[in-house]
Design an enzyme around this catalytic site. Structure first.
Site, short mmCIF file in Angstrom:
data_model
loop_
_atom_site.label_atom_id
_atom_site.label_comp_id
_atom_site.label_asym_id
_atom_site.label_seq_id
_atom_site.Cartn_x
_atom_site.Cartn_y
_atom_site.Cartn_z
N ASP A 163 -0.72 2.55 -5.45
CA ASP A 163 -0.70 1.11 -5.70
C ASP A 163 -1.99 0.69 -6.40
OD1 ASP A 163 -2.55 -0.33 -3.34
OD2 ASP A 163 -1.75 1.63 -2.79
N HIS A 192 0.83 -1.21 0.00
CA HIS A 192 0.00 0.00 0.00
C HIS A 192 0.86 1.27 0.00
CE1 HIS A 192 -4.16 0.83 -0.17
NE2 HIS A 192 -4.41 1.12 1.09
N ASN A 230 -6.57 6.72 3.29
CA ASN A 230 -7.99 6.96 3.05
C ASN A 230 -8.41 8.42 3.19
OD1 ASN A 230 -8.00 4.23 2.68
ND2 ASN A 230 -9.14 3.77 4.53
N ASN A 253 -9.25 3.36 -2.07
CA ASN A 253 -9.81 4.31 -1.11
C ASN A 253 -9.10 5.66 -1.10
OD1 ASN A 253 -11.94 2.70 -0.23
ND2 ASN A 253 -10.63 1.63 1.22
#
Length: 186
Positions: A91, A20, A66, A112
């Protein structure tokens, strides 16, 4: 010409080499290769670099993945960056590991961080460089997968992938989105 390049990821050593954090990793590799450094500022780690008459502003939001839109909006306003000069490095589960894809705009695709940027900016009209991390995980284990470090095999390939992604960032800012897509998209 001024550009804002936002690498997405999560802060903290526990996330440093996770899938991530591919966006952070690209910007860190660029900094190491070109001799600029990040400093902690409001909502992000920030670096500046001049290259071929272009002003690059790099951010690694400290708002966690997020909520990346908050930092991006702040620095777009602070540096007076037009939406067409924003590049988000992120990513991508839907691309095989190591695949790099630049797009001039598009949907968040379930990512997100991109979803939040879209909400905060009110549109999808910004470029994104997607770093393929693959989707080799059992059903329902997506969060575990993206927050897990790259495998040893992936780690050995990662420097070349990060270097190529860095080349794409520079190309985007110096040659434009279409030329970069023609030269690099796989």
């Amino acid at each position: 010409m001024k550009y804002l390049i936002a690498g997405l990821g999560n802060i903290g050593p526990e996330y440093a080499l996770t899938r991530h954090n591919a966006g952070f990793m690209v910007l860190d590799r660029l900094a190491a290769n070109h001799g600029f450094t990040f400093s902690f500022e409001k909502l992000a780690f920030v670096a500046e670099w001049k290259h071929k008459g272009r002003q690059f502003y790099f951010i690694k939001p400290t708002t966690f993945m997020n909520l990346s839109g908050k930092a991006i909006r702040y620095y777009m306003d602070y540096y007076k960056i037009a939406p067409e000069n924003l590049l988000v490095v992120v990513d991508e589960l839907q691309l095989d590991f190591g695949t790099l894809r630049l797009k001039p705009k598009g949907s968040h695709g379930g990512q997100n961080g991109l979803r939040n940027i879209e909400e905060v900016l009110g549109n999808q009209n910004y470029a994104r460089l997607r770093i393929g991390i693959g989707n080799n995980f059992p059903r329902g284990r997506q969060v575990d997968y993206v927050l897990k470090p790259f495998s040893k095999e992936e780690m050995s390939d990662l420097p070349l992938i990060l270097d190529k992604a860095g080349e794409m960032v520079i190309s985007y800012c110096t040659l434009g989105v279409q030329a970069t897509m023609n030269n690099y998209n796989q």
